[in-house]
Design an enzyme around this catalytic site. Structure first.
Site, PDB file in Angstrom:
ATOM      1  N   LYS A 137       0.944  -1.236  -0.116  1.00 41.74           N
ATOM      2  CA  LYS A 137       0.049   0.045   0.094  1.00 41.74           C
ATOM      3  C   LYS A 137       0.994   1.262   0.095  1.00 41.74           C
ATOM      4  O   LYS A 137       0.718   2.128  -0.870  1.00 41.74           O
ATOM      5  CB  LYS A 137      -1.034   0.200   1.186  1.00 41.74           C
ATOM      6  CG  LYS A 137      -2.176  -0.916   0.989  1.00 41.74           C
ATOM      7  CD  LYS A 137      -2.730  -1.256   2.500  1.00 41.74           C
ATOM      8  CE  LYS A 137      -3.969  -2.407   2.042  1.00 41.74           C
ATOM      9  NZ  LYS A 137      -4.615  -2.765   3.212  1.00 41.74           N
ATOM     10  N   GLN A 166      -4.606  -1.425   9.451  1.00 41.98           N
ATOM     11  CA  GLN A 166      -4.650  -2.842   8.923  1.00 41.98           C
ATOM     12  C   GLN A 166      -5.066  -3.666   9.760  1.00 41.98           C
ATOM     13  O   GLN A 166      -4.681  -4.024  11.093  1.00 41.98           O
ATOM     14  CB  GLN A 166      -3.106  -3.287   8.755  1.00 41.98           C
ATOM     15  CG  GLN A 166      -2.964  -4.510   7.804  1.00 41.98           C
ATOM     16  CD  GLN A 166      -3.463  -4.485   6.564  1.00 41.98           C
ATOM     17  OE1 GLN A 166      -3.393  -3.505   5.668  1.00 41.98           O
ATOM     18  NE2 GLN A 166      -4.278  -5.530   6.204  1.00 41.98           N
ATOM     19  N   ASP A 214     -10.837   3.026   3.960  1.00 38.31           N
ATOM     20  CA  ASP A 214     -11.427   1.637   3.792  1.00 38.31           C
ATOM     21  C   ASP A 214     -12.763   1.426   3.728  1.00 38.31           C
ATOM     22  O   ASP A 214     -13.274   0.273   3.451  1.00 38.31           O
ATOM     23  CB  ASP A 214     -10.693   0.785   5.093  1.00 38.31           C
ATOM     24  CG  ASP A 214      -9.442   0.147   4.485  1.00 38.31           C
ATOM     25  OD1 ASP A 214      -9.255  -0.398   3.036  1.00 38.31           O
ATOM     26  OD2 ASP A 214      -8.938  -0.468   5.512  1.00 38.31           O
TER      27      ASP A 214
END
Ligand code: NDP
Length: 291
Positions: free
Chosen positions: A53, A97, A120
């Site tokens: 990422k 994460q 997200d």
């Protein structure tokens, strides 16, 4: 019929190029799009995802900030970092994460992210907005799937869609997006009585299960569109160590009209849409408060 292959890597490259141009335009207006990434612990898969990422941000001209914590960190430390990032106007996206170690309440952590930085799309408010068809942030993998269908002009209105899998990060949001787009959506899962019977009616199949090659040609209608979200490592046999999807690509390819491969299908689109959401967040901020 042999299916056309929907090349996710090529589409991802194209979209990432567009995102980089948007990022340049923002920089020209004094805004540097910025994504903050939090990683707790040293799970190998999570570490690879975070590294990918961060690298993708750089290529798309997006600044990234990385915060690493040991697996036994006090959750209060991470929450304090989230508060600081929420308050920092130069940060446009925040990503934690997953999964987090057991001392964390994952839902509480996701709720602590400001909704206008939740790139997200996992915050309950953004989940609710998606459900109601209101603007918010769309989770990256489902967003990538929609982008793939759009890139091929696959008709969604009135289409019979079967989504296999009902997870919060893939199955459920994809089902919502497709419903919002006018499709008739059936969601199958481990309790579904006759999966094959459902699948055989589908114009579009989205597989998000995590079971290698479980969907075979006899379950697929001739001419169907097959999107394979699954990423599985083959454990034994001649292909041991290689990646495969939830769909038996070799056989399904002979009956479907369009199919995504694994690797090189949905996978590259996921990080791409994270980049797109981050730039979108920076653009929204600029529109609210011109630099
Ligand atoms: P989860 O394990 O959270 O969910 C799997 C779903 O599949 C569950 O809803 C489960 O049903 C259902 N399921 C399990 N067995 C069967 C079965 N025999 N028949 C029908 N349904 C079944 O997985 P995720 O949604 O997180 O991920 C799914 C796959 O997608 C994985 O391979 C993952 O690696 C991959 N993935 C890929 C991404 C990408 O970027 N391409 C991103 C995220 C995930 P139940 O709810 O009843 O248990």
């Amino acid at each position: 019929m042999t299916a056309r292959i929907l090349d996710g890597k090529a589409l991802a490259d194209r979209v990432r190029g567009e995102v980089a141009l948007q990022a340049d335009a923002l920089r020209g207006q004094g805004v540097v799009p910025c994504l903050a990434v939090i990683l707790v612990g040293s799970d190998p898969a999570s570490s690879v995802y975070v590294r990918n990422k961060v690298a993708a941000c750089e290529k798309a001209h997006i600044q990234s900030l990385r915060f690493d914590y040991p697996a036994d960190v006090d959750p209060a430390t991470v929450m304090a970092r989230l508060e600081a990032l929420n308050a920092d106007d130069s940060v446009h996206g925040i990503l934690v994460q997953l999964p987090l170690p057991p001392q964390f309440d994952e839902a509480a952590v996701l709720r602590a992210i400001r909704i206008d930085k939740d790139v997200d799309g996992f915050h309950a408010e953004n989940v609710g907005r998606l459900s109601q068809g209101q603007p918010g942030f769309i989770p990256c993998t489902p967003y990538g799937v929609m982008k793939m269908l759009e890139s091929e002009n696959v008709p969604l209105s009135g289409a019979e869609v079967v989504v296999v899998g009902r997870s919060n990060i893939v199955g459920k949001p994809i089902a919502k997006l497709l419903t919002n787009a006018g499709a008739t959506v059936t969601v199958c899962h481990s309790r579904t009585r006759d999966l094959a019977a459902h699948l055989r009616r589908a114009d579009i199949v989205v597989a998000a299960v995590g079971k290698p090659r479980m969907i075979t040609a006899d379950m697929i209608r001739s001419g169907a569109v097959v999107i394979d979200v699954g990423i599985n490592r083959i454990e034994s046999g001649p292909d041991a160590g290689k990646l495969c999807g939830d769909v038996d690509f070799a056989s399904v390819r002979e009956v479907a009209a369009l199919i995504t491969p694994v690797p090189g299908g949905v996978g590259p689109m996921t990080i791409t849409m994270l980049l797109a959401n981050t730039v979108e967040s920076a653009e929204r901020r600029l529109a609210r408060e011109p630099a």
